[in-house]
Design an enzyme around this catalytic site. Structure first.
Site, PDB file in Angstrom:
ATOM      1  N   LYS A 158       5.608  -1.182   2.773  1.00 13.62           N
ATOM      2  CA  LYS A 158       4.753  -1.259   1.576  1.00 13.62           C
ATOM      3  C   LYS A 158       4.892  -2.654   0.963  1.00 13.62           C
ATOM      4  CE  LYS A 158       4.011   1.327  -2.764  1.00 13.62           C
ATOM      5  NZ  LYS A 158       4.434   2.519  -3.530  1.00 13.62           N
TER       6      LYS A 158
ATOM      7  N   SER B  52       0.992   5.674  -4.653  1.00 17.26           N
ATOM      8  CA  SER B  52       0.632   4.298  -4.455  1.00 17.26           C
ATOM      9  C   SER B  52       0.921   3.771  -3.040  1.00 17.26           C
ATOM     10  CB  SER B  52       1.401   3.421  -5.459  1.00 17.26           C
ATOM     11  OG  SER B  52       2.809   3.572  -5.277  1.00 17.26           O
TER      12      SER B  52
ATOM     13  N   SER C 155       4.585   8.799  -5.384  1.00 17.53           N
ATOM     14  CA  SER C 155       3.922   7.843  -4.492  1.00 17.53           C
ATOM     15  C   SER C 155       4.384   7.840  -3.045  1.00 17.53           C
ATOM     16  CB  SER C 155       4.063   6.429  -5.056  1.00 17.53           C
ATOM     17  OG  SER C 155       3.311   6.295  -6.228  1.00 17.53           O
TER      18      SER C 155
END
Lengths: 439, 58
Positions: free
Chosen positions: A80, A149, A173
């Site tokens: 990420k 996210s 997330s």
């Protein structure tokens, strides 16, 4: 032999150890696939092909010489974009950080590299891990959000563009996008994976954790990231007791979601486990509310200086959120920490009488559209208390979208989550995403 | 391929009408007020451990 890009992390590591697969061939296959298919998914923001190929050649040569760095030797990982990577631009999903190149790896990246993993690149995320979505599409149906996210991390794994990925969770997330994309995700115990080098969202609730297509892969990656020994979970659930919460979750879940939960409960029974009703502690909801207050206040604290100086560069939605966080008084913030502490202790006590909790991973399958990333209300409770949570896919909704169940254990009880998760996984035989058959 | 970057990873979100922003802001304020209200009225037991020991990274 299975195409290299379709191998699980465990299978790829095993093939490399056994001399049946070259890391360079695996990296090439994944990059080729990303080039062809990622324009439809937009899971990746940056692929570092040259350095990944260099690393793969080096690790391949070491493997041929019988030298293995660790259990992930030669296996590529997607990170990420809020995880610092030395020499690789890291934007945290925001154009405000364009050109930011960390000079050191995050602690978890160091661990992954020491374990033999190859950094393949960075994945898309919501801006600053908050509300504004990435352009990423759900591999099961491009008209639906992949969640957030950690949108790109979950979508990349689901679309077979990476064997495993790392995401982060402050509210929901990791669990939410993994569930929406039909893959396995772990939000570890708070602090079990070091957060140094993870751009903060709300520091007392930030967790980094792995996303993969199997429970075994998640267990393998977690072991390396946390620096703990993990072994294959025992098969069967004889003597295992799973608690079903008496409130909060069922009232907010759709019928599809509840059917998936019932199916998972059936799997637990069939494997020899027992499911019992578990009254949630009295302070559960107060702990959730304290988590919301904490999250918004800490986000505002993280962004305060930049928000003051560059307010016009923040989206209107994030500006509203930061204003709400800035309005929280110090006394209210500190009281929220006291409430969280009590809620955490109460939940820990309740978890002592069982092996883990089971809930739906999300109230509903992925919502249609790409303007929002879904509902974190089933995940934030455990981000606030720091208890580990694992999502496992259990089937599809009427619209052919993945549904998952969330398992929650006592602090540092990840091994129990892997055991129960593996039993459910073995029984439900979740179909792969439609991207498995795309070439 | 060496390094690939999406040129527009986060397309501009259109700014809605001021009334829509006001409505969003009000909804967020209402959520925060609800959360804060419960945080304020939940009693803290006298014997609760001191705040400074409430969380560690171990």
């Amino acid at each position: 032999m299975t195409e290299p890009w379709a191998l699980s992390a465990c299978a790829a590591a095993d093939a490399i150890r056994g001399g049946r697969l070259e890391p360079a061939a695996l990296v090439d296959a994944l990059i080729d696939r990303i080039e062809r298919l990622d324009p439809d998914i937009e899971a990746w923001v940056r692929v570092v092909g040259a350095s990944a190929r260099d690393d793969a050649r080096r690790l391949g040569s070491e493997a041929r010489g019988g030298q293995l760095r660790g259990p992930l030797h030669g296996v590529p990982v997607a990170l990420k974009d809020n995880i610092y990577t030395a020499g690789i631009e890291t934007n945290v999903g925001s154009p405000m950080l364009a050109g930011f190149v960390p000079d050191a790896d995050a602690a978890l990246v160091r661990r992954l590299r020491e374990g033999g993993a190859i950094v393949l690149g960075k994945t898309a995320m919501t801006v600053f891990a908050a509300m504004d979505p990435a352009p990423t599409r759900n591999p099961w149906n491009g008209a639906y959000t992949p969640g957030g996210s950690s949108s790109g991390s979950a979508a990349a794994v689901s679309a077979y563009l990476a064997p495993f990925a790392v995401g982060s969770q402050t509210a929901g997330s990791i669990i939410r996008p993994a569930a929406y994309c039909g893959v396995v995700g772990l939000k570890p115990t708070y602090g079990a994976v070091e957060r140094s080098g993870l751009f903060p969202c709300a520091w007392s609730m930030d967790h980094a954790g792995p996303i993969a297509r199997t429970v075994s892969d998640v267990a393998l990656a977690f072991g390396v990231m946390a620096g703990v020994a993990t072994s294959a979970p025992p098969s069967g659930l004889d003597g295992v007791v799973v608690g079903l919460p008496d409130r909060y979750f069922a009232a907010a879940a759709t019928p599809d979601t509840m059917r998936a939960l019932e199916q998972a409960i059936g799997c637990i029974h069939a494997a020899g486990g027992r499911v019992v009703d578990l009254p949630l502690p009295p302070g559960f909801e107060a702990g959730v509310d304290a988590g919301v207050v904490t999250m918004y206040a800490e986000m505002a604290a993280v962004h305060r200086d930049r928000y003051r100086d560059e307010r016009e560069r923040y989206s209107w939605k994030l500006a509203c959120l930061l204003d709400a966080g800035l309005a929280v008084s110090a006394a209210d913030y500190l009281r929220a920490q006291q409430i969280r502490r009590i809620a955490t202790a109460e939940l820990s006590a309740a978890l002592e009488s069982i092996d883990c909790l089971i809930t739906p991973s999300t109230p509903a399958p992925a919502p249609r559209g790409l303007n929002a990333t879904g509902d974190w209300s089933f995940n934030l409770p455990f981000s606030a208390t720091g208890h580990p949570a694992l999502t496992v896919p259990v089937g599809l909704s009427a619209d052919q979208l993945p549904l998952g169940v969330q398992l929650v254990a006592r602090h540092h009880g990840e091994a129990r989550l892997f055991q129960v998760g593996a039993a459910i996984e073995a029984a439900v035989l979740m179909p792969p995403s439609p991207y498995r058959s795309r070439s | 391929m060496s390094t690939r970057t999406h040129p527009a990873a986060h397309p501009e979100q259109p700014v809605p009408a001021p009334e829509e922003i006001d409505a969003y802001r009000a909804a967020l304020a209402s959520l925060m007020e609800r959360c804060l209200e419960r945080v304020r009225r939940t009693p803290i037991p006298f014997e609760a451990e001191p705040l400074e020991s409430w969380r560690t990274d171990d």
